[in-house]
Design a protein around this motif. Structure first.
Motif, PDB file in Angstrom:
ATOM      1  N   GLU A 235      -1.824   1.041 -12.015  1.00 29.36           N
ATOM      2  CA  GLU A 235      -2.004   2.022 -10.784  1.00 29.36           C
ATOM      3  C   GLU A 235      -2.619   1.683  -9.699  1.00 29.36           C
ATOM      4  O   GLU A 235      -2.427   2.003  -8.395  1.00 29.36           O
ATOM      5  N   LEU A 236      -3.518   0.362  -9.995  1.00 32.57           N
ATOM      6  CA  LEU A 236      -4.191  -0.160  -8.692  1.00 32.57           C
ATOM      7  C   LEU A 236      -3.024  -0.819  -7.948  1.00 32.57           C
ATOM      8  O   LEU A 236      -2.704  -0.770  -6.631  1.00 32.57           O
ATOM      9  N   GLY A 237      -2.193  -1.522  -8.622  1.00 27.75           N
ATOM     10  CA  GLY A 237      -1.058  -2.215  -8.010  1.00 27.75           C
ATOM     11  C   GLY A 237      -0.142  -1.215  -7.222  1.00 27.75           C
ATOM     12  O   GLY A 237       0.520  -1.546  -5.932  1.00 27.75           O
ATOM     13  N   GLU A 238       0.109  -0.195  -7.960  1.00 27.49           N
ATOM     14  CA  GLU A 238       1.043   0.722  -7.260  1.00 27.49           C
ATOM     15  C   GLU A 238       0.570   1.113  -6.095  1.00 27.49           C
ATOM     16  O   GLU A 238       1.287   1.482  -4.897  1.00 27.49           O
ATOM     17  N   GLN A 239      -0.923   1.580  -5.764  1.00 21.44           N
ATOM     18  CA  GLN A 239      -1.523   1.890  -4.611  1.00 21.44           C
ATOM     19  C   GLN A 239      -1.230   0.778  -3.596  1.00 21.44           C
ATOM     20  O   GLN A 239      -0.839   1.072  -2.533  1.00 21.44           O
ATOM     21  N   LEU A 240      -1.547  -0.510  -4.048  1.00 25.76           N
ATOM     22  CA  LEU A 240      -1.245  -1.348  -3.003  1.00 25.76           C
ATOM     23  C   LEU A 240       0.061  -1.923  -2.641  1.00 25.76           C
ATOM     24  O   LEU A 240       0.516  -1.890  -1.275  1.00 25.76           O
ATOM     25  N   LEU A 271       0.557  -8.163  -9.871  1.00 29.45           N
ATOM     26  CA  LEU A 271       1.510  -8.745  -8.874  1.00 29.45           C
ATOM     27  C   LEU A 271       2.878  -7.920  -9.238  1.00 29.45           C
ATOM     28  O   LEU A 271       3.437  -7.419  -8.313  1.00 29.45           O
ATOM     29  N   GLU A 272       3.356  -7.744 -10.477  1.00 27.73           N
ATOM     30  CA  GLU A 272       4.327  -6.927 -10.770  1.00 27.73           C
ATOM     31  C   GLU A 272       4.275  -5.517 -10.311  1.00 27.73           C
ATOM     32  O   GLU A 272       5.372  -5.061  -9.589  1.00 27.73           O
ATOM     33  N   PRO A 273       3.368  -4.851 -10.682  1.00 25.92           N
ATOM     34  CA  PRO A 273       3.180  -3.545 -10.271  1.00 25.92           C
ATOM     35  C   PRO A 273       3.242  -3.287  -8.736  1.00 25.92           C
ATOM     36  O   PRO A 273       4.020  -2.503  -8.194  1.00 25.92           O
ATOM     37  N   ILE A 274       2.605  -4.444  -8.144  1.00 29.49           N
ATOM     38  CA  ILE A 274       2.539  -4.238  -6.523  1.00 29.49           C
ATOM     39  C   ILE A 274       3.948  -4.238  -6.016  1.00 29.49           C
ATOM     40  O   ILE A 274       4.515  -3.673  -5.269  1.00 29.49           O
ATOM     41  N   ARG A 275       4.778  -5.620  -6.744  1.00 29.39           N
ATOM     42  CA  ARG A 275       6.067  -5.731  -6.192  1.00 29.39           C
ATOM     43  C   ARG A 275       6.985  -4.445  -6.454  1.00 29.39           C
ATOM     44  O   ARG A 275       7.827  -4.088  -5.430  1.00 29.39           O
ATOM     45  N   THR A 276       6.921  -3.826  -7.499  1.00 25.86           N
ATOM     46  CA  THR A 276       7.781  -2.778  -7.827  1.00 25.86           C
ATOM     47  C   THR A 276       7.701  -1.467  -7.048  1.00 25.86           C
ATOM     48  O   THR A 276       8.658  -1.118  -6.523  1.00 25.86           O
ATOM     49  N   LYS A 292       7.902 -11.750   0.319  1.00 28.64           N
ATOM     50  CA  LYS A 292       7.347 -12.232  -1.044  1.00 28.64           C
ATOM     51  C   LYS A 292       6.140 -11.702  -1.443  1.00 28.64           C
ATOM     52  O   LYS A 292       5.220 -11.539  -0.302  1.00 28.64           O
ATOM     53  N   ILE A 293       5.648 -11.440  -2.330  1.00 33.20           N
ATOM     54  CA  ILE A 293       4.247 -11.084  -2.920  1.00 33.20           C
ATOM     55  C   ILE A 293       3.594 -12.438  -3.828  1.00 33.20           C
ATOM     56  O   ILE A 293       4.168 -12.232  -4.928  1.00 33.20           O
ATOM     57  N   VAL A 294       2.522 -12.778  -3.585  1.00 38.98           N
ATOM     58  CA  VAL A 294       2.102 -14.014  -4.260  1.00 38.98           C
ATOM     59  C   VAL A 294       0.484 -14.032  -4.402  1.00 38.98           C
ATOM     60  O   VAL A 294      -0.212 -13.193  -3.898  1.00 38.98           O
ATOM     61  N   LYS A 295       0.056 -14.591  -5.458  1.00 39.23           N
ATOM     62  CA  LYS A 295      -1.308 -14.764  -5.758  1.00 39.23           C
ATOM     63  C   LYS A 295      -2.059 -15.903  -4.739  1.00 39.23           C
ATOM     64  O   LYS A 295      -1.483 -16.855  -4.583  1.00 39.23           O
ATOM     65  N   ALA A 296      -3.328 -15.783  -4.469  1.00 45.88           N
ATOM     66  CA  ALA A 296      -4.007 -16.547  -3.464  1.00 45.88           C
ATOM     67  C   ALA A 296      -4.241 -17.791  -4.276  1.00 45.88           C
ATOM     68  O   ALA A 296      -4.358 -17.724  -5.596  1.00 45.88           O
ATOM     69  N   GLN A 297      -4.297 -18.816  -3.707  1.00 49.30           N
ATOM     70  CA  GLN A 297      -4.598 -20.135  -4.126  1.00 49.30           C
ATOM     71  C   GLN A 297      -6.049 -20.419  -4.317  1.00 49.30           C
ATOM     72  O   GLN A 297      -6.500 -20.874  -5.363  1.00 49.30           O
TER      73      GLN A 297
END
Lengths: 316, 316
Positions: A235-240, A271-276, A292-297
């Protein structure tokens, strides 16, 4: 030549000596004497002295949460240090050191570190969302850090994503920060644990084992693929993702979104829910290239590395 | 030396010879042969030839609605000319003229004209909202036109301001364009005229006098201070002001918002409700400097003037 990065937080001052490739050579943390401005400045100066002893440095970059004037001289307002209201912070620090000083917002410095040396390396236009206590933001537009006309742009956590929604500390209702921060996630997890919903079983168990759920317990439950915790992170990812597609993309059109901060440690589960959601939310889908949506290093060190590099860019 | 600006619309091609101060020396309009791309390019080239006959020019700027690649070579998609899908438009035009050609989005070109010579002169970071058939946008960030990572940033009309709201041509629901465009205003006026609401009396009268309400009738009713028309323009302004405060300000932090396009002709009757809503909608009110909201200086000619100046900046 090395540069110094300083990251001023509500509980500690971190400092680092950073080389040209963004590598930390030496790092140091001291408590933040947040109660008065003079002691803060003295403590910052002491960290600078200690890190630069025996080293030539090109300059010092100081990152702090808050609104900084467009000329990077004045801290208008800082959420952590109440004494900093229209404070001429740059000159106050500059008086205590012989090295040139640059001041920058902490989320901006973190975004700059990712852009130069981390997950954003090689990109041209990117945004970073730092999902921690709040939601921090940084915008790199065509190779430059977007500061804004008054110096306080890139506050991506304070766009209103749900009009009339939850109360936010900024005075508005429905800011994305109130739905997608680590604080919001923890509150949702506690609510679920205290409910009678069967999805809350594992969180309820962790809660009774430890007395009170913390962020670490939520992280643990997510990494165990507990369905309740996964639902909350999703749900958090969906908001983002919705904010990225329906707000950030039409305005800023980044090639890349970097997700950082403590909550990003759960990786693809976020990341997956954000991308969707992003993919469902962008205007003119099919007529535009997709980002592209990626994680910070970097994690905690991004602010230090970015502040040092911004000082290097400015003074060398 | 002069530069040429071309503005390609759905019904006509406009061209102008523009001097260094943004003044139009000569202007020319011909119909758009939108049915095929070859005829369009020939017509554009003929306008360029006619305007440059007997003049030395530094270059030609061509403004058109649509998504243009980051390198400004390819028209990905244009709402007006269906044949332009992934069209190498810059080189197609370049082949037909000896002057260097630059391609830019029309709303961006209009914003650039205001920034350089119009209502935004002297500012550093501004946005422009063009309230016409749709809602166009342009972002000038610290003196530079924001293009975006893929070249299609600054689409300010396609942020979702009401999640789940009205259907938009872009495929989303609730874009600000569906509430705050001239098209939305006209529809609201027709709906009010057809209702039995007493606020619709004047619009109903204009409707029965003319058979069908047009944008000009709505303009007339607003300028007569008809309460029904004022309510509609005020609602439109409220939508824009809310988007400015709660979305554009936290992300872009402009010093100035320029409101242009046909609907902006009503002036303060639109600007006042925008300012009122903006003021209620910004995050951290009281802790940040506040921006100005003003009317555009140029009307139809902004795209021509901006395109010519962008060509001058690029080629001189």
């Amino acid at each position: 030549m090395h540069a110094v990065g300083i990251d001023i937080g509500g509980t500690k001052i971190a400092g680092a000596l950073v080389d040209e490739a963004g590598t930390i050579i030496q790092e140091l943390r001291v408590p933040s004497p947040i109660s008065d401005s003079g002691s803060m400045v003295d403590a910052i100066a002491a960290v600078i002295d200690q890190l630069t002893a025996g080293h030539q440095v090109v300059g010092v970059g100081v990152a702090a949460a808050g609104f900084i004037s467009a000329d990077r001289e004045i801290m208008f307002h800082s959420p952590n240090i109440a004494a900093w209201r229209n404070e001429p912070l740059k000159s106050r620090i500059q008086e205590k050191t012989s090295h040139p000083v640059l001041l920058e917002n902490d989320a901006n410095a973190a975004g700059w570190a990712e852009f130069r040396f981390g997950a954003g390396r090689g990109s041209n236009s990117m945004i970073m969302l730092t999902i921690g206590t709040g939601v921090g933001g940084a915008v790199i537009s065509e190779g430059r850090l977007l500061k804004g006309g008054f110096g306080i742009g890139g506050e991506l956590g304070h766009i209103v994503s749900i009009p009339g929604g939850r109360d936010c500390g900024c005075g508005l209702k429905g800011c994305i920060e109130t739905y997608a921060s680590g604080t919001a996630l923890l509150q949702a997890a506690r609510d679920l644990a205290e409910s009678s919903d069967s999805l809350g079983a594992r969180l309820r168990q962790l809660n009774s084992e430890h007395g009170l759920l913390t962020g670490e317990h939520v992280f643990q439950a997510v990494m165990e693929d507990d369905p309740g915790a996964l639902k909350l992170i999703s749900e958090l990812g969906e908001q983002l993702g919705t904010a990225i597609g329906s707000i950030f993309v039409p305005i800023l059109d980044p090639e890349l979104v970097v997700i950082g901060g403590g909550v990003s440690a759960v990786g693809e589960r976020l990341l997956e829910p954000i991308r969707t959601s992003y993919s469902k939310s962008m205007p003119a889908k099919g007529y535009r290239p997709e980002l592209k949506i990626v994680k910070a290093q970097f994690l905690n060190q991004a602010g230090l590395i970015g502040a040092a590099d911004l000082a290097r860019q400015s003074f060398s």
